[in-house]
Design an enzyme around this catalytic site. Structure first.
Site, PDB file in Angstrom:
ATOM      1  N   LYS A  49       1.045   4.000  23.293  1.00  0.00           N
ATOM      2  CA  LYS A  49       1.113   3.885  21.479  1.00  0.00           C
ATOM      3  C   LYS A  49       2.262   4.342  21.126  1.00  0.00           C
ATOM      4  O   LYS A  49       3.406   4.547  21.623  1.00  0.00           O
ATOM      5  CB  LYS A  49      -0.308   4.533  21.009  1.00  0.00           C
ATOM      6  CG  LYS A  49      -1.746   3.902  21.612  1.00  0.00           C
ATOM      7  CD  LYS A  49      -1.856   2.375  20.915  1.00  0.00           C
ATOM      8  CE  LYS A  49      -2.933   1.608  21.408  1.00  0.00           C
ATOM      9  NZ  LYS A  49      -2.954   0.366  21.200  1.00  0.00           N
ATOM     10  N   ASP A  54      -7.283   3.085  18.208  1.00  0.00           N
ATOM     11  CA  ASP A  54      -6.361   3.860  17.158  1.00  0.00           C
ATOM     12  C   ASP A  54      -6.889   5.090  16.635  1.00  0.00           C
ATOM     13  O   ASP A  54      -6.303   5.841  15.978  1.00  0.00           O
ATOM     14  CB  ASP A  54      -6.018   3.008  15.961  1.00  0.00           C
ATOM     15  CG  ASP A  54      -5.282   1.862  16.456  1.00  0.00           C
ATOM     16  OD1 ASP A  54      -4.398   2.090  17.668  1.00  0.00           O
ATOM     17  OD2 ASP A  54      -4.777   0.874  15.829  1.00  0.00           O
ATOM     18  N   LYS A  82      -3.993  -2.533   8.267  1.00  0.00           N
ATOM     19  CA  LYS A  82      -2.751  -2.795   8.722  1.00  0.00           C
ATOM     20  C   LYS A  82      -2.601  -4.208   9.726  1.00  0.00           C
ATOM     21  O   LYS A  82      -1.787  -5.062   9.365  1.00  0.00           O
ATOM     22  CB  LYS A  82      -2.243  -1.640   9.573  1.00  0.00           C
ATOM     23  CG  LYS A  82      -0.813  -1.729   9.957  1.00  0.00           C
ATOM     24  CD  LYS A  82      -0.318  -0.327  10.492  1.00  0.00           C
ATOM     25  CE  LYS A  82      -0.919   0.509  11.802  1.00  0.00           C
ATOM     26  NZ  LYS A  82      -0.311  -0.345  12.810  1.00  0.00           N
ATOM     27  N   SER A  83      -3.689  -4.407  10.439  1.00  0.00           N
ATOM     28  CA  SER A  83      -3.576  -5.448  11.420  1.00  0.00           C
ATOM     29  C   SER A  83      -3.920  -6.701  10.467  1.00  0.00           C
ATOM     30  O   SER A  83      -3.192  -7.642  10.936  1.00  0.00           O
ATOM     31  CB  SER A  83      -4.806  -5.325  12.375  1.00  0.00           C
ATOM     32  OG  SER A  83      -4.853  -4.408  13.250  1.00  0.00           O
ATOM     33  N   ARG A 111       8.464   1.593  23.627  1.00  0.00           N
ATOM     34  CA  ARG A 111       7.249   0.890  24.068  1.00  0.00           C
ATOM     35  C   ARG A 111       7.428  -0.316  24.984  1.00  0.00           C
ATOM     36  O   ARG A 111       8.159  -1.056  24.826  1.00  0.00           O
ATOM     37  CB  ARG A 111       6.251   0.465  22.731  1.00  0.00           C
ATOM     38  CG  ARG A 111       6.224   1.901  21.968  1.00  0.00           C
ATOM     39  CD  ARG A 111       5.356   1.729  20.644  1.00  0.00           C
ATOM     40  NE  ARG A 111       3.908   1.035  21.128  1.00  0.00           N
ATOM     41  CZ  ARG A 111       3.004   0.954  20.233  1.00  0.00           C
ATOM     42  NH1 ARG A 111       3.534   1.032  18.979  1.00  0.00           N
ATOM     43  NH2 ARG A 111       2.013   0.603  20.490  1.00  0.00           N
ATOM     44  N   GLY A 139       4.784  -1.974  16.410  1.00  0.00           N
ATOM     45  CA  GLY A 139       4.411  -2.779  17.870  1.00  0.00           C
ATOM     46  C   GLY A 139       3.721  -4.067  17.593  1.00  0.00           C
ATOM     47  O   GLY A 139       3.923  -5.077  18.263  1.00  0.00           O
TER      48      GLY A 139
HETATM   49  C1  S3P Z   1      -3.234  -4.106  16.939  1.00  0.00           C
HETATM   50  C2  S3P Z   1      -3.778  -3.769  18.276  1.00  0.00           C
HETATM   51  C3  S3P Z   1      -4.010  -2.544  18.927  1.00  0.00           C
HETATM   52  C4  S3P Z   1      -3.730  -1.410  17.969  1.00  0.00           C
HETATM   53  C5  S3P Z   1      -2.641  -1.340  16.862  1.00  0.00           C
HETATM   54  C6  S3P Z   1      -2.892  -2.835  16.011  1.00  0.00           C
HETATM   55  C7  S3P Z   1      -3.211  -5.187  16.321  1.00  0.00           C
HETATM   56  O1  S3P Z   1      -2.893  -2.337  19.844  1.00  0.00           O
HETATM   57  O2  S3P Z   1      -3.623  -0.095  18.609  1.00  0.00           O
HETATM   58  O3  S3P Z   1      -2.456  -0.325  15.902  1.00  0.00           O
HETATM   59  O4  S3P Z   1      -2.997  -5.401  15.085  1.00  0.00           O
HETATM   60  O5  S3P Z   1      -3.539  -6.394  16.959  1.00  0.00           O
HETATM   61  P1  S3P Z   1      -2.928  -3.053  21.375  1.00  0.00           P
HETATM   62  O6  S3P Z   1      -3.084  -4.437  21.065  1.00  0.00           O
HETATM   63  O7  S3P Z   1      -1.766  -2.445  22.094  1.00  0.00           O
HETATM   64  O8  S3P Z   1      -4.167  -2.431  22.052  1.00  0.00           O
END
Ligand code: S3P
Length: 749
Positions: free
Chosen positions: A650, A623, A327-328, A428, A400
């Protein structure tokens, strides 16, 4: 009592739509005087008997005299003639609107009567509502409630006229949208006219068969659902198909091409491609549900959501699987590809709703993006200065990552923007990214109640680079700042308290942008450019984690997850499961597209043991904790987690929501401010049920839903998980793969 909106309203034509609108006007007291003119004397008598009109006339001239609103609720083809007839009798301030399904030809009809100087009160409209029955008796006061009404104001239309019509339709509880005429006709050709054409055509095809009686008699839900709209008025559709001929023919061509594609896949028995096509269409359908309707997420709203049911019974958990793309990495591939120069080609892209929200946002900002199709996306980059103002608020759904990273990018644009999200995202915290961006000069507001979305940004092209010490370990905040730094003057740098996922840094480098990492300090210089590239998205270790936990808690399981990303900033789950005693091997390590990947094999050969989870692994497994809590419940002895307060912000408060669910299922656990204590119920060498079953509320959190699904491998009672539609945000094939492995999840909508 306030004055009614209109003094006298004249309907020309009074069928389903007109009589429904008349009912709204009566019910809401919008006018004291409604008259109508129709060709049918009977309709006028009926309308009078129903109390809908004060007067009825056969001659429209009589009806419109003294009216301040004229509604043309008659077949579109009659528009020109009626306008010619009534033109001399309209007043300067009379508002003239219509309810036809096509707009270009209504405007043409008006121009044939008035020339280019159309009356200021002329504002065509189209309520997108209907019913199977027509006529004055079929009208309903709530016909337009929760439906869309499109107004197509013209350059000649006056604001006062548009505003009054908006008030009118809002009183009917409709959602009013304004768009231009050509756009309206193109959109409707695809979303309404083509489906109607297809429905009529399918019914015709079946009706022409010799065995048509049998076909209709035995036709099940599919035919019934699909053909419902073929019961509508043939004359009306005949007129619409001609009236919107050009746009409809385009839509039909597109349909024919697509039909040829699917036909060939079936002919060739190309199973992979056919699954790809069907899966893609299904994901798109769900995406539209969430993105556009937004209803399943609304608080306190009775709309049915999806639910998983898992029955007790001993299960096996076996197989080799490829979980969807990371996903990231998928988010970033779109964002960076969009602002790069040249083309970026992405493979392995996650076709889940979160990444699709990012993709849609960039399409909304004028970037041409092909796909996704079977995980392939081609982005035609517009360069760092090429994004365009979106027409409306960007909808980020559940994501998010999209909202925080885009906060950084949008702060530096030449245009203003607004970002909104679903019920979960709307709770959030966004100040964590807004605050450092403001230090850079960004004009950004979190307009929700507690520093929450919507996020409203006034573009500022003069951002200044800063150094920022991150108060929390957050890759999203780090990335949002660095991305704003691409446009800022001078150097932008951040120091993180602990290392977090570094996909932004790695991928910017892959796009040719220089990013420095010195210990926990990351920096870049503004003003550079990105160059389009090839991105291979690895499988998401966060999705693989559910299968890792599932295998680790199931006797005799043997699961291999292929080509999973094992970027060292993401592998906390492997380390923690190993410390708990799981039998995990990481095989076939290699590099793909700049990210390390490997096949991960997990076998259920020994009982896990409770541990104090290492705090240094928390950001690297951030996660995966909901899944790890399920593992902890199956372990022997106590598991303690500390230093993980971030879990509370989260997609849901994952400490509380998991604790609630675990307790429901008979697990003794205590949530703390920054973690949880879980009393594992496992015993060495025993593989019986751990969970009692029960009903779990997922709080719109995909990872909560998927974690409790895995508990289904060790349950003595039925598990029901409510609100599982968000699983599609990150892992659209979750139930399919889980069931292949042996879990047997039943999905009900
Ligand atoms: C992510 C960072 C994390 C993770 C999210 C994806 C990202 O969040 O929990 O699912 O893609 O940079 P945080 O930056 O709030 O820790």
């Amino acid at each position: 009592m306030s004055a009614p909106l209109f003094e006298k309203v004249a309907f020309i034509g009074l069928g389903l739509i007109g009589s429904s609108l008349a009912r709204v006007m009566m019910a809401e007291g919008l006018t004291q005087n409604i008259v109508a003119s129709t060709r049918s004397e009977k309709t006028l008598q009926d309308a009078k008997a129903l109390g809908l009109i004060q007067q009825g006339y056969s001659d429209p001239v009589q009806a419109v005299q003294g009216a301040d609103l004229v509604v043309l609720a008659l077949p579109v083809r009659a528009t020109q003639k009626v306008l010619e007839t009534i033109k001399p009798y309209l007043q300067e301030h009379t508002i003239i609107t219509d309810v036809g399904s096509t707009k270009g030809n209504v405007v043409d009809a008006a121009k044939a009567v008035y020339g280019e100087a159309l009356p200021a009160g002329f504002v065509p409209g189209h309520p997108i509502a209907g019913a199977e029955h027509t006529g004055v008796h079929a009208g309903k006061v709530d016909l337009f409630a929760n439906h869309k009404v499109i107004l197509t104001p013209l350059p000649t239309s006056a604001d006062w006229a548009v505003e009054k019509l908006i008030q009118l339709w809002q009183a009917a509880k409709a959602e009013v949208i304004c768009m231009d005429v050509a756009k309206h006709d193109e959109v409707l050709a695809h979303t309404s006219h083509l489906p109607h054409l297809m429905a009529f055509n399918l019914v015709e095809q079946l009706a022409n068969r010799e065995d048509n009686l049998d076909i209709f008699r035995y036709a099940a839900g599919g035919f019934r659902d699909f053909s419902r709209i073929a019961a509508s008025d043939p004359q009306m559709w005949h007129d619409i198909f001609f009236a919107n001929k050009k746009a409809i023919l385009n839509a039909v061509d597109g349909f024919e091409n697509q039909l040829a594609t699917i036909r060939k896949l079936i002919e060739d028995e190309d199973s992979h491609a056919l699954m790809g096509l069907l899966g893609h269409a299904q994901a798109a359908r769900q995406h539209f549900n969430h993105m556009l309707a937004q209803k399943p997420f609304m608080e306190n709203n009775k709309v049915t959501t999806q639910q998983f049911t898992i029955l007790p019974g001993k299960k096996s958990f076996q197989g080799k699987f490829s979980v969807p793309g990371d996903k990231s990495v998928s988010h970033r591939s779109i964002m960076f590809g969009a602002i790069a120069e040249g083309t970026t080609h992405v493979t392995g892209f996650l076709e889940g709703e979160d990444a699709l929200a990012t993709l849609q946002a960039f399409r909304d900002m004028g970037v041409s993006i092909e796909g996704p199709k079977n995980g392939e996306v081609t982005i035609h980059g517009v360069g760092v200065n090429g994004l365009k103002a979106p027409a409306s608020a960007l909808y980020m759904g559940n994501s998010g990552t999209s909202m925080r990273l885009l906060s950084g990018m949008l702060s530096a644009q030449k245009f203003d923007s607004v970002m909104t999200g679903d019920a979960s995202l709307s709770k959030r915290p966004m100040e964590r990214i807004a605050k450092p961006l403001r230090e850079m000069g960004a004009q950004i507001q979190t307009t929700g109640e507690r520093g929450t979305p919507p996020v409203s940004i006034t573009g500022n092209q003069a951002l200044q680079g800063i150094h920022y010490d991150l108060p929390m370990a957050s890759a999203q905040v780090k990335s949002g700042i660095l991305l704003a730094g691409l446009w800022a003057a001078g150097e932008t740098s951040v120091t993180e308290p602990e290392p977090t996922r570094d996909h932004t840094e790695r991928m910017l480098r892959a796009f040719g942008y220089d990013v420095k990492t010195e210990g926990n300090r990351i920096s870049l210089q503004g003003g550079g450019k990105l160059v389009g590239t090839e991105i291979q998205v690895p499988s998401d270790i966060s999705s693989a984690a559910f299968f890792m936990v599932g295998a680790a808690i199931t006797e005799g399981s043997d699961v291999t997850l292929e080509a999973v990303g094992i970027n060292p900033t993401r592998t906390g789950v492997i380390e923690i499961l190993k410390q708990m005693g799981a039998n995990i091997t990481v095989e076939n390590e290699r590099i793909a597209g700049g990210e390390p990947i490997a096949d991960i094999r997990i076998q259920g050969t020994r009982t896990l043991k409770g541990i104090h989870m290492p705090e240094d692994q928390v950001p690297l497994a951030i996660d995966e904790f909901p899944a790890l809590f399920i593992a902890a419940a199956c372990a022997e002895g106590r598991t303690v987690l500390t230093g993980a307060a971030e879990l509370r912000v989260k997609e849901s408060d994952r400490i509380q929501v998991m604790a609630d669910g675990l307790k429901t299922m008979g697990i003794d656990c205590t949530p703390t401010d920054d973690g949880i204590i879980i009393e594992g119920k496992g015993h060495s060498g025993e593989w019986g049920a751990i969970f009692t079953g029960g009903e779990i509320e997922s709080h719109h959190d995909h990872r909560i839903a998927m974690s409790f699904s895995m508990a289904g491998l060790r349950t003595s009672g039925e598990i029901k998980i409510i609100g599982t539609e968000t699983v599609a945000t990150s892992f659209p094939t979750f139930t399919q793969l889980s069931n292949q492995a042996g879990l047997a999840i039943q999905v009900t909508e």
